[in-house]
Design an enzyme around this catalytic site. Structure first.
Site, PDB file in Angstrom:
ATOM      1  N   SER A  86      20.176  18.439  58.069  1.00 48.68           N
ATOM      2  CA  SER A  86      19.808  19.433  57.082  1.00 48.68           C
ATOM      3  C   SER A  86      18.273  19.386  56.842  1.00 48.68           C
ATOM      4  CB  SER A  86      20.769  19.095  56.004  1.00 48.68           C
ATOM      5  OG  SER A  86      20.253  19.739  54.445  1.00 48.68           O
ATOM      6  N   ASP A 119      19.367  19.639  43.883  1.00 43.56           N
ATOM      7  CA  ASP A 119      18.848  21.039  43.946  1.00 43.56           C
ATOM      8  C   ASP A 119      19.477  22.014  43.056  1.00 43.56           C
ATOM      9  OD1 ASP A 119      16.737  20.438  45.558  1.00 43.56           O
ATOM     10  OD2 ASP A 119      17.791  21.063  47.293  1.00 43.56           O
ATOM     11  N   ASP A 145      24.298  29.204  55.645  1.00 48.73           N
ATOM     12  CA  ASP A 145      24.928  29.187  54.414  1.00 48.73           C
ATOM     13  C   ASP A 145      24.592  30.354  53.660  1.00 48.73           C
ATOM     14  OD1 ASP A 145      26.131  26.795  54.724  1.00 48.73           O
ATOM     15  OD2 ASP A 145      24.573  25.892  53.543  1.00 48.73           O
ATOM     16  N   ARG A 158      11.743  24.004  43.558  1.00 47.92           N
ATOM     17  CA  ARG A 158      12.758  24.379  43.075  1.00 47.92           C
ATOM     18  C   ARG A 158      12.540  25.181  41.270  1.00 47.92           C
ATOM     19  NH1 ARG A 158      13.937  24.038  47.716  1.00 47.92           N
ATOM     20  NH2 ARG A 158      15.879  23.332  48.480  1.00 47.92           N
TER      21      ARG A 158
HETATM   22  N1  ARG Z   1      16.235  14.318  48.578  1.00 44.60           N
HETATM   23  C1  ARG Z   1      15.267  15.164  48.115  1.00 44.60           C
HETATM   24  C2  ARG Z   1      15.633  15.779  46.998  1.00 44.60           C
HETATM   25  O1  ARG Z   1      16.400  15.639  45.915  1.00 44.60           O
HETATM   26  C3  ARG Z   1      15.252  16.317  49.214  1.00 44.60           C
HETATM   27  C4  ARG Z   1      16.322  17.204  49.304  1.00 44.60           C
HETATM   28  C5  ARG Z   1      16.147  18.189  50.393  1.00 44.60           C
HETATM   29  N2  ARG Z   1      17.000  19.285  49.978  1.00 44.60           N
HETATM   30  C6  ARG Z   1      17.852  20.119  50.875  1.00 44.60           C
HETATM   31  N3  ARG Z   1      18.376  21.061  50.386  1.00 44.60           N
HETATM   32  N4  ARG Z   1      18.090  19.550  52.042  1.00 44.60           N
HETATM   33  O2  ARG Z   1      14.437  16.444  46.469  1.00 44.60           O
END
Ligand code: ARG
Length: 415
Positions: free
Chosen positions: A188, A136, A26, A107
């Site tokens: 992912s 995110d 990406d 983040r």
């Molecule tokens: N569900 C978790 C969260 O919202 C993990 C997310 C993982 N992020 C990703 N871009 N795959 O913090």
């Protein structure tokens, strides 16, 4: 193109972009796409939060080959451990009862570094690779807007109409190396030193148990050693400072705890989660360090806290976890809560021994100079001193007074 929010950049407004770059498909496609579609320059930023097995020099070379003016590599492990993970430990932070927030904690730090590097490199815009469905985007954009209100943001994956196949085709056309051929990786992944998540593909079928290939960090409990291991976690003021008596700096301590926990199959969490954007999603977490350290911390906190503190703190812990999950790292309530967490943790000093065995981690021994525990009082032997058993009947009479009155009123004859 049109904008929904004031901070979104339109093509004419973008001169130089700071791209949060992971080296994956990406963000590699984005690196080219931004140069083409926005006719903008791109400076890349890659942040090391302790993702295992990442070769950051390879990532940097790739960014430069794809036309980035520069690629900053920031090793933020130390700051991440001290300023983000340690406060989470003091707050026993688990969202939804199972997610130790490793992504959510990372983040705001990534976004802060992006704002700093954007300013240093003369960028007017920050770009990231989040989709429109996740948490995110909320965490990154909230933090960027808070810390860098003059900056604009673009999130191309949210807007472009390319699916995985089209992205791969675009990559081929533009000379972007694609790892693992055109086979889409089944999951992912996001990871750092506090944990690893897998989402998507077969995980989306809630009726299916996880496939074995998900687990790349933690040994499956079935395959973990037959011999249990005891691990003594030492804390000072709520901060883990030693493992089996050896003093370690936070990064090494978290890495070591992860390694030992992973070997014993500890920290696999199969979690259906309420995202902040409304979706319910299933995540498979591998969080070996958190699965050892959080219960040890909680056990010690319970030992030094009063009944009132122990009943009250979990409510604030849950609120802390929610704010962090929801991307509000700079919300004043969070620093108010931190003041409370710090005050309670002033006394959280001592050691808890965790027994690790085939996927479980449970406290088996604890000691603290601040324990509100007196073996002589708690035992079944003689009484006296601070505690007089003779006082107990009087206590019981008053303690149960309202309950007894209410009971008799509710059970009056004729009702
Ligand atoms: N569900 C978790 C969260 O919202 C993990 C997310 C993982 N992020 C990703 N871009 N795959 O913090």
């Amino acid at each position: 193109m049109h904008r929904t929010a004031s901070y979104e950049a339109l093509p004419g407004e973008v001169g130089r972009v700071l791209l949060l770059y992971s080296g994956g498909l990406d963000t590699s496609v984005m690196l080219k796409w931004i140069q083409d579609e926005y006719e903008a320059e791109v400076v890349a930023l890659t942040v090391n939060l302790g993702q295992p097995g990442e070769d950051f020099d390879v990532v940097r070379d790739k960014a430069l080959r794809l036309g980035a003016l520069d690629c900053h590599l920031v090793d933020a492990r130390e700051e991440f451990a001290r300023e983000y993970v340690l406060p989470a430990i003091r707050a026993n932070a688990l969202y939804g009862g199972g997610y130790p927030l490793f992504t959510a904690l990372g983040r705001p730090l990534i976004a802060k570094l992006a704002v700093e590097r954007a300013r240093e490199s003369g960028c007017d815009t920050i770009a990231h690779g989040c989709t429109g469905k996740g948490n995110d985007q909320v965490r990154i954009e909230s933090t960027v807007m808070t810390l860098g209100p003059e900056l604009k943001i673009i999130a191309p994956v949210r807007g472009w109409q390319m699916g995985r196949e089209e992205e791969i085709a675009y990559a081929r056309e533009h000379g972007i190396p694609v790892k693992g051929g055109s086979e889409a990786p089944p999951y992912s992944i996001d990871d750092n030193l506090w944990g690893r998540s897998s989402e998507g593909g077969p995980i989306e079928d809630l009726a299916e148990p996880p496939r074995d290939d998900v687990f790349q960090l933690v040994t499956r409990p079935e395959e973990a050693p037959d011999q249990a291991q005891d691990l003594a976690v030492g804390f000072e003021r709520g901060v883990p400072v030693s493992l089996d008596g050896e003093r370690l700096e936070p990064v090494s301590l978290l890495e070591r705890a992860a390694e030992i926990g992973a070997r014993h199959g500890v920290g696999i969490v199969d979690h259906v989660e309420d995202r902040i954007v409304g979706l319910k999603v299933r995540d498979l977490y591998e969080v070996p360090a958190a699965a050892v350290i959080l219960p040890a911390h909680k056990e010690l906190e319970k030992l030094v806290g009063t009944i009132h503190q122990n009943n009250f703190k979990p409510h604030l812990d849950a609120q802390w976890a929610f704010l962090v999950y929801a991307g509000l790292w700079h919300e004043p309530l969070l620093s108010d809560l931190d003041a409370f967490m710090d005050a309670v943790n002033e006394h959280v000093t001592g050691t808890v021994t965790m027994r690790l065995y085939k996927g479980s981690a449970r406290p088996v021994a604890r000691s603290s100079p601040n324990a509100l525990y007196d073996q002589a009082l708690a035992g079944f032997g003689e009484s006296g001193g601070l505690f007089s058993q003779a006082s107990s009947p009087g206590f019981i009479e008053l303690w149960s007074l309202q309950t007894r009155m209410a009971y008799s009123i509710r059970n009056r004859e004729g009702r």
